[in-house]
Design a protein around this motif. Structure first.
Motif, short mmCIF file in Angstrom:
data_model
loop_
_atom_site.label_atom_id
_atom_site.label_comp_id
_atom_site.label_asym_id
_atom_site.label_seq_id
_atom_site.Cartn_x
_atom_site.Cartn_y
_atom_site.Cartn_z
N UNK A 146 40.79 10.93 20.96
CA UNK A 146 41.63 11.24 22.11
C UNK A 146 41.50 10.13 23.14
N UNK A 147 42.61 9.63 23.63
CA UNK A 147 42.57 8.58 24.64
C UNK A 147 42.15 9.13 26.01
N UNK A 148 42.14 10.44 26.14
CA UNK A 148 41.67 11.03 27.39
C UNK A 148 40.22 10.62 27.66
N UNK A 149 39.48 10.41 26.57
CA UNK A 149 38.07 10.04 26.72
C UNK A 149 37.92 8.70 27.41
N UNK A 150 38.91 7.83 27.24
CA UNK A 150 38.84 6.51 27.84
C UNK A 150 38.93 6.55 29.36
N UNK A 151 39.43 7.65 29.89
CA UNK A 151 39.66 7.74 31.33
C UNK A 151 38.43 8.24 32.10
N UNK A 152 37.48 8.81 31.39
CA UNK A 152 36.37 9.48 32.08
C UNK A 152 35.02 8.92 31.65
N UNK A 153 34.30 8.27 32.56
CA UNK A 153 32.95 7.79 32.21
C UNK A 153 31.97 8.96 32.11
N UNK A 154 30.89 8.72 31.41
CA UNK A 154 29.85 9.73 31.25
C UNK A 154 28.57 9.20 31.90
N UNK A 155 27.93 10.03 32.72
CA UNK A 155 26.69 9.63 33.36
C UNK A 155 25.50 10.26 32.65
N UNK A 156 24.45 9.48 32.47
CA UNK A 156 23.25 9.99 31.83
C UNK A 156 22.05 9.26 32.40
N UNK A 157 20.85 9.75 32.08
CA UNK A 157 19.62 9.10 32.56
C UNK A 157 18.95 8.39 31.39
N UNK A 158 18.62 7.13 31.61
CA UNK A 158 18.00 6.35 30.54
C UNK A 158 16.50 6.66 30.47
N UNK A 159 15.78 5.89 29.63
CA UNK A 159 14.35 6.15 29.43
C UNK A 159 13.52 5.92 30.69
N UNK A 160 14.07 5.19 31.66
CA UNK A 160 13.36 4.95 32.92
C UNK A 160 13.72 5.97 34.00
N UNK A 161 14.58 6.92 33.61
CA UNK A 161 15.00 7.92 34.57
C UNK A 161 16.13 7.47 35.48
N UNK A 162 16.69 6.30 35.19
CA UNK A 162 17.77 5.76 36.02
C UNK A 162 19.10 6.40 35.62
N UNK A 163 19.95 6.62 36.61
CA UNK A 163 21.27 7.17 36.35
C UNK A 163 22.19 6.03 35.91
N UNK A 164 22.73 6.15 34.71
CA UNK A 164 23.51 5.06 34.10
C UNK A 164 24.87 5.60 33.70
N UNK A 165 25.87 4.77 33.88
CA UNK A 165 27.23 5.16 33.49
C UNK A 165 27.55 4.62 32.10
N UNK A 166 28.01 5.52 31.23
CA UNK A 166 28.53 5.10 29.93
C UNK A 166 30.04 5.22 29.96
N UNK A 167 30.72 4.14 29.60
CA UNK A 167 32.18 4.17 29.52
C UNK A 167 32.60 3.84 28.10
#
Length: 278
Positions: A146-167
């Motif tokens: 679905x191309x809808x996924x391309x419009x919305x980034x996903x935020x998660x926490x990496x191994x250091x506990x940092x908030x990171x954006x996945x696009x």
């Protein structure tokens, strides 16, 4: 025949040890050997007692191991009947497991209502090294569902506990271990299909080469590819399709039956002639 092509008519069980003695090495061994399902290839190679089939397979896998470069890969098509045996043999040979992939086709059919309809064939990926190997992730990306996924980034926490954006990658999603390509059935594939009973689609093998062939500094596929069971020549044709686009893959195919080797050479020659006319 140019230096990137070599079709050998003969018994790979005898030729592979000769290659080893000569010190030949291959970056990728991509092959679709007899599955031992009583197919008629013009000989009894697909109708062995189980113990003999396993012993023959053990010798073949060990020979392939000895022909791989340090970072080389072995891709071995099989069938669910015996794939577990072959996987164990590869472990025993000292090769390193990377993945059991699935070639899935949605245009299969069943000759029996007593079992589920067959929709896949597995192929094993083992490497010579447990540290370094080739897999070109970005070369075989596939469209997102679905191309809808391309419009919305996903935020998660990496191994250091940092908030990171996945696009999502604009080039597409990472390919999984299920490779979906139709079989060569029906009018759609009439021009590609030969009389060989287990011919694989060229499109699938082109993608496999793109995934597993090493590349040079300019991004061209290079290295040496071996298919010890060339059959109708799908591996060779796939290599030449990429070579026609400027890549530099050297390939060797071995085929026991002269009639299949002739078909393989004819397919390669037709492709080369077509490219010369363009």
């Amino acid at each position: 025949m140019n230096v990137t092509q070599e079709v050998i008519v003969g018994d790979s069980d005898k030729i592979l040890p000769q290659f080893i003695a000569e010190g030949r090495k291959f970056d990728l061994i991509l092959t679709d050997p007899p599955y031992n399902l009583n197919k008629d290839f013009g000989n009894d190679s697909d109708s062995l007692p189980l113990a003999e089939f396993l012993e023959v397979s053990r010798d073949r896998i060990q020979n392939c191991r000895d022909l791989l470069t340090n970072e080389g890969s072995l891709l071995w098509f099989g069938i669910h009947h015996y794939i577990g045996f072959l996987q164990a043999i590869m472990y025993e040979a000292g090769l390193h497991y990377r993945r059991m992939n699935i070639w899935r086709y949605n245009n299969g059919f069943s000759r029996s209502k007593r079992v589920p309809r067959g929709e896949y064939e597995p192929f094993l990926w083992f490497t010579n090294s447990d540290r370094r190997w080739t897999y070109n992730t970005d070369d075989v990306r596939i469209p997102y569902r679905s191309e809808e996924r391309l419009k919305t980034p996903v935020w998660y926490r990496n191994s250091k506990g940092e908030r990171v954006k996945w696009a999502p990658d604009p080039r597409g999603a990472m390919r999984g271990d299920i490779w979906e390509f139709p079989t060569l059935a029906g009018k759609r594939f009439a021009k590609e299909r030969t009389s060989h009973p287990t011919q694989k689609p060229v499109a699938l093998f082109v993608e496999l080469l793109k995934a597993y062939c090493p590349k040079d500094s300019e991004g061209r596929y290079v290295g040496a590819v071996l298919d010890p069971f060339l059959g109708s020549g799908t591996t060779a044709v796939a290599c030449e399709i990429l070579n026609s686009e400027g890549h530099k893959i050297k390939w060797v195919g071995i085929e026991l039956e002269e009639r299949w080797a002739t078909i393989a050479l004819d397919r390669v020659d037709r492709l080369v002639q077509q490219q010369r006319l363009l």
